[in-house]
Design a protein around this motif. Structure first.
Motif, PDB file in Angstrom:
ATOM      1  N   ALA A 377     -42.209 -26.125 -29.011  1.00  0.00           N
ATOM      2  CA  ALA A 377     -41.660 -25.064 -30.477  1.00  0.00           C
ATOM      3  C   ALA A 377     -42.639 -24.902 -31.144  1.00  0.00           C
ATOM      4  O   ALA A 377     -42.860 -23.184 -32.157  1.00  0.00           O
ATOM      5  CB  ALA A 377     -40.278 -25.916 -30.819  1.00  0.00           C
ATOM      6  N   VAL A 378     -43.425 -26.158 -31.788  1.00  0.00           N
ATOM      7  CA  VAL A 378     -44.580 -26.161 -32.952  1.00  0.00           C
ATOM      8  C   VAL A 378     -45.178 -25.220 -32.488  1.00  0.00           C
ATOM      9  O   VAL A 378     -46.057 -24.749 -33.877  1.00  0.00           O
ATOM     10  CB  VAL A 378     -44.534 -27.466 -33.311  1.00  0.00           C
ATOM     11  N   ALA A 379     -46.114 -25.734 -31.046  1.00  0.00           N
ATOM     12  CA  ALA A 379     -46.668 -24.378 -31.076  1.00  0.00           C
ATOM     13  C   ALA A 379     -46.533 -22.805 -30.806  1.00  0.00           C
ATOM     14  O   ALA A 379     -47.436 -21.924 -31.621  1.00  0.00           O
ATOM     15  CB  ALA A 379     -47.306 -25.174 -29.190  1.00  0.00           C
TER      16      ALA A 379
ATOM     17  N   SER B 168     -36.200 -39.742 -45.604  1.00  0.00           N
ATOM     18  CA  SER B 168     -35.857 -39.090 -44.445  1.00  0.00           C
ATOM     19  C   SER B 168     -35.591 -39.871 -43.406  1.00  0.00           C
ATOM     20  O   SER B 168     -34.605 -39.441 -42.668  1.00  0.00           O
ATOM     21  CB  SER B 168     -36.376 -37.796 -44.264  1.00  0.00           C
ATOM     22  N   PHE B 169     -36.918 -40.559 -43.205  1.00  0.00           N
ATOM     23  CA  PHE B 169     -36.892 -41.055 -41.785  1.00  0.00           C
ATOM     24  C   PHE B 169     -35.452 -41.784 -41.826  1.00  0.00           C
ATOM     25  O   PHE B 169     -35.151 -42.400 -40.887  1.00  0.00           O
ATOM     26  CB  PHE B 169     -38.191 -41.951 -42.066  1.00  0.00           C
ATOM     27  N   TRP B 170     -35.919 -43.177 -42.755  1.00  0.00           N
ATOM     28  CA  TRP B 170     -34.620 -44.047 -42.677  1.00  0.00           C
ATOM     29  C   TRP B 170     -33.417 -42.988 -42.787  1.00  0.00           C
ATOM     30  O   TRP B 170     -32.238 -43.823 -41.513  1.00  0.00           O
ATOM     31  CB  TRP B 170     -34.368 -44.796 -43.837  1.00  0.00           C
ATOM     32  N   THR B 171     -32.352 -42.754 -43.131  1.00  0.00           N
ATOM     33  CA  THR B 171     -31.777 -41.542 -42.749  1.00  0.00           C
ATOM     34  C   THR B 171     -31.493 -41.352 -41.434  1.00  0.00           C
ATOM     35  O   THR B 171     -30.144 -41.688 -40.445  1.00  0.00           O
ATOM     36  CB  THR B 171     -30.938 -40.023 -43.802  1.00  0.00           C
ATOM     37  N   CYS B 172     -32.162 -40.451 -41.162  1.00  0.00           N
ATOM     38  CA  CYS B 172     -32.352 -40.552 -39.367  1.00  0.00           C
ATOM     39  C   CYS B 172     -32.159 -41.532 -38.523  1.00  0.00           C
ATOM     40  O   CYS B 172     -31.303 -41.493 -37.755  1.00  0.00           O
ATOM     41  CB  CYS B 172     -32.990 -39.853 -39.022  1.00  0.00           C
ATOM     42  N   TYR B 173     -32.891 -42.652 -38.707  1.00  0.00           N
ATOM     43  CA  TYR B 173     -32.718 -44.049 -38.089  1.00  0.00           C
ATOM     44  C   TYR B 173     -31.564 -44.276 -38.278  1.00  0.00           C
ATOM     45  O   TYR B 173     -30.088 -44.805 -37.060  1.00  0.00           O
ATOM     46  CB  TYR B 173     -34.006 -45.040 -38.823  1.00  0.00           C
ATOM     47  N   VAL B 174     -30.455 -44.504 -39.777  1.00  0.00           N
ATOM     48  CA  VAL B 174     -29.170 -45.144 -39.849  1.00  0.00           C
ATOM     49  C   VAL B 174     -28.471 -44.158 -39.060  1.00  0.00           C
ATOM     50  O   VAL B 174     -26.909 -44.775 -39.251  1.00  0.00           O
ATOM     51  CB  VAL B 174     -29.603 -45.290 -40.948  1.00  0.00           C
ATOM     52  N   THR B 654     -47.453 -29.658 -51.240  1.00  0.00           N
ATOM     53  CA  THR B 654     -46.825 -29.022 -50.697  1.00  0.00           C
ATOM     54  C   THR B 654     -46.038 -28.722 -49.047  1.00  0.00           C
ATOM     55  O   THR B 654     -45.564 -28.984 -48.388  1.00  0.00           O
ATOM     56  CB  THR B 654     -46.379 -27.931 -51.374  1.00  0.00           C
ATOM     57  N   PRO B 655     -47.634 -28.051 -48.460  1.00  0.00           N
ATOM     58  CA  PRO B 655     -46.899 -28.131 -46.654  1.00  0.00           C
ATOM     59  C   PRO B 655     -46.724 -29.037 -45.997  1.00  0.00           C
ATOM     60  O   PRO B 655     -46.067 -28.608 -44.723  1.00  0.00           O
ATOM     61  CB  PRO B 655     -49.035 -27.740 -46.437  1.00  0.00           C
ATOM     62  N   TRP B 656     -46.915 -30.603 -46.501  1.00  0.00           N
ATOM     63  CA  TRP B 656     -47.311 -30.951 -45.498  1.00  0.00           C
ATOM     64  C   TRP B 656     -45.044 -31.592 -45.497  1.00  0.00           C
ATOM     65  O   TRP B 656     -45.072 -32.278 -44.791  1.00  0.00           O
ATOM     66  CB  TRP B 656     -47.624 -33.452 -46.094  1.00  0.00           C
ATOM     67  N   LEU B 657     -44.695 -31.220 -46.314  1.00  0.00           N
ATOM     68  CA  LEU B 657     -43.531 -31.221 -46.552  1.00  0.00           C
ATOM     69  C   LEU B 657     -42.224 -29.915 -45.336  1.00  0.00           C
ATOM     70  O   LEU B 657     -41.595 -30.453 -45.039  1.00  0.00           O
ATOM     71  CB  LEU B 657     -42.522 -31.091 -47.962  1.00  0.00           C
ATOM     72  N   ILE B 658     -42.972 -29.335 -44.875  1.00  0.00           N
ATOM     73  CA  ILE B 658     -42.763 -27.992 -44.145  1.00  0.00           C
ATOM     74  C   ILE B 658     -42.431 -28.517 -43.003  1.00  0.00           C
ATOM     75  O   ILE B 658     -40.781 -27.908 -42.419  1.00  0.00           O
ATOM     76  CB  ILE B 658     -43.996 -26.956 -44.185  1.00  0.00           C
ATOM     77  N   LEU B 663     -38.354 -31.383 -38.369  1.00  0.00           N
ATOM     78  CA  LEU B 663     -38.339 -33.051 -37.494  1.00  0.00           C
ATOM     79  C   LEU B 663     -36.461 -32.847 -37.716  1.00  0.00           C
ATOM     80  O   LEU B 663     -35.903 -33.468 -36.793  1.00  0.00           O
ATOM     81  CB  LEU B 663     -38.819 -33.460 -38.316  1.00  0.00           C
ATOM     82  N   THR B 664     -35.588 -33.124 -38.356  1.00  0.00           N
ATOM     83  CA  THR B 664     -34.855 -32.943 -39.329  1.00  0.00           C
ATOM     84  C   THR B 664     -34.072 -31.977 -37.739  1.00  0.00           C
ATOM     85  O   THR B 664     -32.798 -32.688 -37.321  1.00  0.00           O
ATOM     86  CB  THR B 664     -34.006 -33.273 -40.289  1.00  0.00           C
ATOM     87  N   ILE B 665     -34.305 -30.829 -37.780  1.00  0.00           N
ATOM     88  CA  ILE B 665     -34.072 -30.037 -37.085  1.00  0.00           C
ATOM     89  C   ILE B 665     -33.592 -30.533 -35.296  1.00  0.00           C
ATOM     90  O   ILE B 665     -32.941 -30.517 -34.611  1.00  0.00           O
ATOM     91  CB  ILE B 665     -33.881 -28.410 -36.888  1.00  0.00           C
TER      92      ILE B 665
END
Lengths: 758, 758
Positions: A377-379, B168-174, B654-658, B663-665
Motif C-alpha cells: 500500500a505504501v509502495a 501511539s505505539f503504547w496505545t496500540c500495544y495495550v 512534520t513529514p515524519w508524522l504522516i 500505520l494506525t489504519i
C-alpha cells in the motif's frame, strides 16, 4: 492551448493511421500464412485444422483478389454471433467483458444526444468569451461550446445542474439494469456448468503445525471430525519452485535442440555447432545437437530426482491443501464458514479453477500477509504520487514555448504551422502513453507480493491499482500539471484547499487535450490491437525455426488473452471522461461514443477469433467494474459541484448538487447488497439442486477418482500445462447442446465461423 | 480565557459536589428502606430476601452509627470480587464494559507519567509566552506548560514528535493485548455456556411469498430440502403490535386497581372514586375499584380474542421465522451461508437471545430497509451538523463579555471575582451537558427505524451515532466555536481549507475548557450516577402506593442497566481528549486518569450491586469500542500533524508524522482480521465439540421440546416478560461451579456480598 485547427489535424492523423491499420489488418488476415495469428481460437477449438485455400494457387499468399474488396466485412461478422453462443465459444468472462463497451454505449449515446441538444445552445449563446475583458486569455472555439462561455452568476447554470442530475440518474439506471443482467448470466452459467473439480473443492490455508502428525494427516483428521458427513479427500500442496525452474530450463533446451535439428535438416552437409558458455556466446565449441541432447538427458534425470524428493520430503509440503467434499453442498458450507476459533488458521475459501491457481502464494502466514499488504500500500502510494513528476515535466516540454526554450535551434522548424499543430495536438498524448506502457508489469508484481492465490484475483487487484494510478496521474495529473504551467499565478493567489473548485475550474480548459488523448489512445490504439503486430512477428519467427510437427505449430501460436488488469482501467478512464465532460463540454462525448463503438466491434472480433482465456472466473470481476464506474460518477459530481460554485453560478444552485454524491453512494450500497453476493458466494439452494440432480442421473459416479488429480501443480504433469481433464470433458459433453458441435470436423458451414465473411 | 484560578475554583466546586454526593450515597445506602434501590441485583438473584437489620431498632432507618464511620468502604468491596466471579455474577457484557475503564487506566497512567516528566520541562523552559510580542494575547499559566510555550521553529518539537509516536505505539500495544484478552474471554464464555436456545437457532428473514403455501409450511419445506440432515423445527413470528398494546393497557389498569385497593385498605371508611375520562380528570364519577375491575375483565376478554385471532389468522404471520436445528453445527452452517441465489431473500443470521429480540423490526423488506437507512443517514447528518448552532450560541454567552453585552444590568454582579470564576469555569461545561441529555432517545429511535433486530445491535448502532455526534459537536464544536469568538480575525485572514492546522492550533487554547468539562461531567456526573436519585424517588413512590405483596415490591425495584448507547461514547470522548492532549498539554492527563479511576470503582460497584442487564451479548460490542479508540487516536495524530506544521515547527519534523495514521489504519485492519470474527461468527470446530459432548452426556435429550417455546413473542406468555427457561436452568446448573451458589439461601458469609463492607 490547442485550437480547433490543431484538433482537426490530430483527428486527421489519427483517422488516417486507424484506417491504415485496418487496411493492413484486412490484407494480412487473408493470407493463409497468417491464419494461425488471426484465427488461433478456431485452431485451439479443433474446428479448423489448416488454413483455407483460396483457389489452388498458393499455400502462403492469397491471390484471390475478390476477397480483398470487402475488406471491412469482418465487422458485421464479429457482431453476428449471438450472445449465448459467444458465452459457449469464448466463456462468460469474455462475453461479459465485451458488455462493458456495450454499457458505455448504453450510457453515453442518450447522454450525448441530450447534452448536445440542450447544453450546446445554452453555452454557445453565453458569449462570455467574446467580451473585451477576456481578450487577453487564450481560448479555442471549442471553449465557446463549453460551460466557460456562460457568464458568471447566470441563471443558465440551472440547465447544467439539471443535466447533471439527469446524467447521474440515467447512468445509475443503466448500471442497475446491467448488474441485474450480469448477475443472472453468472447464475445461469454456473447452473448450466458441467461437473468441475472446483465445485467440490475448498482451499484451506494456514494449517497450524501439529507436533504429532504430518500436515496431510492433520488436515484429514480435522475435516473428518468437523465435517464428518461430507469430507471426501484432499490434496496437499508441494513447494515446487525448484522443480518448476528445472522444467522451464529443460523446455528452453528442447527449443534449442529443435532449432539446430531443423538447421541441420535444411543443410545436412554442415553440422551445427554451439559454444557451451553463457547464451552460446563463448566457451568451447561443441556439436550443438549432441550437446543439447546430453544436456536434456541430464536435466531429465535431475528433474526426476527433484520430483521424487519433493513428493517424499515432508518439508516440501506447505501448510495448505485442496480439500474435496462428497457434495457441492458440503463444499459450499465449508467455504463460507469459519472453522476454528482462531480466525487466522484453517482459513477456507472456494478453490479457484485448477488453471486459475497461483501456486506460489498458497503458503503465506497471516502476519506476513498483513505486513506485505501494508508495504505494498505504501509502495503504491509512492508509485502513484511521485510518478507524476516526470509526466508533468514531459508535458511542460510538449508545448511550443517549452521546446523553444530548451532547444532554441529548433525554432525555425517548430514555427511552421504543420509541425506546430502536430506537436500541440499529438505529443502530449504520446508522452502520457509511453509512461503507461511500463506500468502494468510493476503493478502485477506488487499484487503477487500481496499474496493473492488465483490469477483472477491477481488481475482484479492489479486492475484496481491501475485504476487508482490512472485517476491520479492521467486524470488529475493532466488537469493540475497542465493548469499549473498556464495559470500558476492565479493558482497561488487563490485560497489554498478548495480542491474541487480548483480542479473543477481547470476541467473546461483541458477538454481539447483529452480529445486528442482519446483519438490517440482510443482510436489508433485499438486499431493496433487488432493488427497484433507482436504475435504476428513472433509466430513467423517460431514457425521458421522451431516448428517441425503440427503440434509444434499449435504451440507456436500465441493467441493471447484479454488483459483485464490493463484494459479495464483504461475503459474506466473513458467512462470518467464522459461523465465529467457530459455537462461541461458536451462536444467531447461523440469522441467517446466512437471509442466505445469501435472497441466493441474490435474486441468482439478478437474474442471470437483470437483470444484464448487462461481461466474462467464466471464474470467475477463485474462488482469491480460497477464500483469503478460509480467512483467515476461521484468524481464527476464533485467536480461539477466545484466548477459550478467556482464559476460563480447562482448561489442557490450549488447546494442542490450536494445530494448527488450521497444518493450515488447509497445506490452503490443498495446494489452491493442486492447483487454482490452472487459473485462471491455460492448459495446452498443451488448446490443442493445440482447435487440432487447428479445423484439421480449418475448414481454410481466415483467422485474420489474424478477429484484425485484435479489439483496437482502443473510441473507434476510432465512439465506441460495440459488443459485439465475437466475442461476436456465439458468440451465433449456439454450440458447445453450448441450449434458449435456441428462444426467439429467440418471446416465450413457456419454462419459465424470466420471464413463466412470472405 | 480561564486562568489557573478559575480552574482551581471549578475544581473546588466539583470536588465538593462529588464528595457531597458520595456522603449522601453512603448515608442513603445504609438505610434498610433503601436497600432495594442500592442492592437490587442481590434481590433479583434471590440471595437477599429482605433488608439486613442493624440491631432491632428500626426496619426503616439504620441507627447503628458505627456503620457510618467507614463511609467509603464500599470502594474496596467493589474491587474485591475476582473477575471470573464477576462474569458469573453480572454477565460478560458488564465485566467487559468495566474493562473499558481499566483499559483507559492502562493506556493513560504510563502516558501521563512519561509526558509529565518529559514534555512539561520542555514546554516550561520554552518561554515564548513571556516575550514582549505576546503581551497583548491572553494566556493562563496552564498554557506555559503546554506546547504553545515552545518558540516557533524550535528544535524542541522533536520531543513532541517522538512522544506522539511513543503514545501511539503504547496505545496500540495495550489495545492489541486487550482485544486478545477479550476475544479469549468471549470464546471461553461461549464455550462454558450451558445449552441455550439461540445456539441452535437461526433467524430467517425476508421469506418470499409463495402462492401455494402459507409461510410456515413454505419455511419448513425450504429447510427440509436444503438442510435435510439438520433441520429440526421452526417458530413463525406473529405481528402482535395490537396485542402488545392491549397487554400494556391492562397492566396499567392493574396498577391503578392496586393503587385504589391500597387506598381503600388504609382508609376503609371511604370508597375511592375516579372519573372515567382522560387520565381520570373528567367524566362521570364512579367507584374506582369496581370500574377498574370491570375494565380489566373487558380487556382480558379482548386480549384473549386478539390472541386467538393472531394465532389463527395467516395474515398475522410475518415473513420471518426462528428456525432451529438438531445440532449447533447445523445452526452455525445455516447462519453463515447464503441460502438462495437471490441474496435479498431467505436471509439467515444467528438468532439473538430470546430476551434480546426486538420484535417490531423482523418483517422489513430489503428495499424498504435500504431506503430507511438512507433517510436516517441524512437525518443523522442534519442532526449532527445543525445541532451545533445552539451550542455555539450558548457558549458565546458563557463568557463575561458576552453576558455583559446581552444583559448589561448584571455587570456589577458579574465583575465580582467569585462569580466571574464560577461563570467562566463552570457554565460552559453545564451548557454542553444539558444539550447532551436530550439526545440518546432520539438516536435510539433513529436506530429502531433503521430496522435492527436485536436490542444489542440497536444499542451498538445508537452508540456509534452518539459517538459521531460527540466528535462533531462536543469536540470539534467546542474547538471551533470557541476559537471563532476569540480569534475570528486571524481565522478569516488565514488561507481557507487547511482544516487540521486550524483545529490543531486551537487545541492548546481549549485545554482549560476541557479540564472544567472533565470535572463537571466526569467527576460530579459519575458521583450522581452512584446516588441513583431518580430510581430512589421512583421506588419510594411505588413502594408507598402500589406494593402489596413481596412480588410487587420485586417489580417496584428498578435496577436499571448499563446504558451502553450513551455511556460508551462518553468514555470514548475521554480517550479522545487524553490522546489529543497527551502531547499538547500534558497537565490535562491527570484529570482524565482521575476520571477513569473513579468511574472504574463506581461502575464496578454498580454492576455488582445494582444493574440487571436486559440481555447478554457476550461482549459483542468490543470491536466497536476498539475501533472508536483507534478513531480517536487517528484524530489525535492528524491534529498533532496540523499543530506542528502550523506552529512552524522545524520543517523536517512534520513529514515524519504522516506515517502515524497510516500505520494506525493498518493496525486496525490487522486487528480486525485477527480478532473480529470471534465476535461475529461461531466456528464449526467449537460447535462440533459441544455437540459431541452433549450427545455423549445426554443421549436422550428431547431438543424439540426444549426449543418449542423458546422464541415466542413475550405477549403470548400471558403478558409478562418472564426470564426465559434457559436462563433459569443455567442459574441452577452452572457448568463451572462457583462460590456464588453457597450464598443461595444464606444472607451472610461472603467476602464480596454487599453487606461485608459494613
Amino acid at each position: 492551448m490547442a485550437t480547433l485547427q490543431d484538433i482537426a489535424v490530430s483527428a486527421a492523423i489519427n483517422i488516417l493511421s486507424t484506417v491504415t491499420f485496418l487496411v493492413a489488418f484486412a490484407i494480412l488476415r487473408l493470407q493463409p500464412i497468417n491464419d494461425r495469428v488471426y484465427f488461433p481460437k478456431w485452431y485451439l477449438k479443433g474446428i479448423r485444422g489448416s488454413p483455407i485455400s483460396y483457389g489452388s494457387l498458393s499455400r502462403f499468399v492469397n491471390l484471390d483478389f475478390r476477397t480483398y474488396i470487402r475488406f471491412l466485412n469482418w465487422m458485421p461478422a464479429a457482431l453476428r454471433m449471438p450472445e449465448p453462443e459467444l458465452i459457449d465459444h469464448a466463456g462468460l468472462d469474455s462475453a461479459v467483458y465485451i458488455r462493458i463497451y456495450l454499457l458505455g454505449l448504453k450510457i453515453f449515446i442518450p447522454i450525448t444526444i441530450l447534452t448536445l441538444v440542450v447544453l450546446v445552445p445554452v453555452n454557445w449563446t453565453g458569449k462570455t468569451l467574446e467580451l473585451e475583458q477576456f481578450k487577453n486569455l487564450t481560448f479555442s472555439n471549442i471553449d465557446k461550446l463549453s460551460i466557460s462561455n456562460v457568464p458568471t452568476g447566470s441563471k443558465r447554470f440551472w440547465a447544467h445542474l439539471l443535466m447533471s442530475y439527469v446524467c447521474s440518474f440515467w447512468t445509475c439506471y443503466v448500471l442497475y439494469k446491467e448488474y441485474k443482467i450480469i448477475a443472472t448470466m453468472r447464475l445461469e452459467f454456473l447452473a448450466s456448468q458441467n461437473r468441475h473439480p472446483d465445485q467440490f473443492t475448498v482451499l484451506v490455508r494456514n494449517v497450524p503445525p501439529d507436533p504429532d502428525e504430518p500436515v496431510s494427516e492433520h488436515i484429514e483428521h480435522f475435516f473428518c471430525v468437523n465435517h464428518p458427513d461430507h469430507y471426501l479427500t484432499h490434496q496437499v500442496v508441494y513447494n515446487a519452485v525448484k522443480l518448476a525452474k528445472l522444467v522451464a530450463k529443460k523446455k528452453s533446451f528442447q527449443n534449442w535442440l529443435v532449432y539446430y535439428q531443423n538447421k541441420h535438416e535444411r543443410n545436412p552437409s554442415k553440422k551445427p555447432t554451439t559454444k557451451t558458455g553463457f547464451w552460446g556466446l563463448w566457451g568451447s565449441k561443441v556439436d550443438a545437437i549432441d550437446y543439447y541432447t546430453t544436456e536434456i538427458g541430464k536435466l531429465s534425470e535431475e528433474e526426476d530426482a527433484e520430483r521424487e524428493r519433493v513428493i517424499s520430503d515432508s518439508e516440501a509440503i506447505v501448510p495448505a491443501a485442496f480439500v474435496s467434499f462428497k457434495t457441492r453442498w458440503g463444499a459450499a458450507v465449508c467455504a463460507q464458514t469459519q472453522q476454528s476459533s482462531n480466525p487466522t488458521i484453517w482459513l477456507t475459501e472456494w478453490a479457484p479453477e485448477p488453471r486459475d491457481v497461483f501456486w506460489d502464494n498458497l503458503a503465506i502466514p497471516y502476519v506476513e500477509l498483513t505486513i506485505r499488504r501494508l508495504l505494498m500500500a505504501v509502495a503504491l502510494f509512492f508509485l502513484t504520487f511521485f510518478y507524476m513528476i516526470p509526466i508533468a515535466f514531459v508535458q511542460s516540454l510538449a508545448n511550443i514555448e517549452g521546446i523553444e526554450k530548451v532547444l532554441p535551434f529548433l525554432k525555425p522548424l517548430i514555427e511552421k504551422d504543420v509541425v506546430k499543430s502536430f506537436i500541440q495536438g499529438f505529443l502530449p498524448g504520446i508522452a502520457l502513453k509511453i509512461f503507461l506502457v511500463l506500468l502494468p508489469t510493476v503493478l502485477m508484481t506488487m499484487s503477487k507480493i500481496e499474496g493473492f492465490i488465483s490469477l483472477s484475483s491477481l488481475e482484479k487487484r492489479s486492475a484496481s491499482k491501475y485504476h487508482l494510478f490512472i485517476l491520479v496521474n492521467v486524470f488529475l495529473g493532466s488537469l493540475i500539471a497542465g493548469t499549473a504551467l498556464q495559470q500558476l499565478k492565479q493558482f497561488i493567489e487563490a485560497p489554498t484547499g478548495d480542491f474541487p473548485k480548483t480542479i473543477g475550474m481547470s476541467i473546461p480548459m483541458k477538454a481539447t487535450f483529452f480529445i486528442t488523448y482519446i483519438m490517440v489512445d482510443g482510436w489508433s490504439g485499438i486499431a493496433v490491437e487488432i493488427l497484433r503486430l507482436v504475435p504476428l512477428v513472433m509466430f513467423h519467427i517460431k514457425n521458421t525455426f522451431l516448428v517441425k510437427t503440427d503440434q509444434d505449430r499449435e504451440q507456436a501460436m500465441d493467441p493471447g488473452c484479454l488483459d483485464f488488469a490493463t484494459s479495464e482501467p483504461r475503459i474506466q478512464f473513458y467512462f470518467l471522461l464522459g461523465l465529467v465532460y457530459s455537462v461541461v463540454t458536451p462536444v467531447l462525448l461523440p469522441f467517446i461514443v466512437a471509442f466505445f463503438t469501435f472497441s466493441f466491434v474490435v474486441f468482439r472480433h478478437q474474442i471470437i477469433n483470437v483470444y484464448d482465456q487462461k481461466y474462467e472466473s464466471g464474470a467475477a470481476f463485474w462488482p469491480d467494474v460497477h464500483l469503478r464506474i460509480l467512483i467515476g460518477l461521484i468524481i464527476a459530481q464533485i467536480l461539477h459541484m466545484g466548477l459550478l460554485s467556482a464559476t460563480g453560478a447562482d448561489k442557490s444552485t450549488t447546494p442542490w448538487l450536494i445530494a448527488q454524491p450521497i444518493l450515488t453512494i447509497w445506490f452503490h450500497k443498495f446494489c452491493k447488497g442486492r447483487f454482490e453476493s452472487a459473485f462471491v458466494k455460492f448459495p446452498l439452494q443451488e448446490a443442493m439442486v445440482k447435487d440432487t440432480l447428479e445423484r439421480a442421473t449418475e448414481p454410481n459416479l466415483n467422485l474420489e477418482a474424478y477429484l484425485q488429480d484435479a489439483y496437482i501443480h502443473p510441473v507434476f504433469k510432465g512439465g506441460e500445462l495440459d488443459i485439465p481433464v475437466a475442461m476436456d470433458e465439458e468440451e465433449n459433453n456439454p450440458l447445453v447442446p450448441t450449434k458449435r458441435n456441428s462444426h467439429l470436423g467440418s471446416k465450413h458451414g457456419s454462419e459465424v465461423s470466420p471464413e463466412a465473411d470472405i
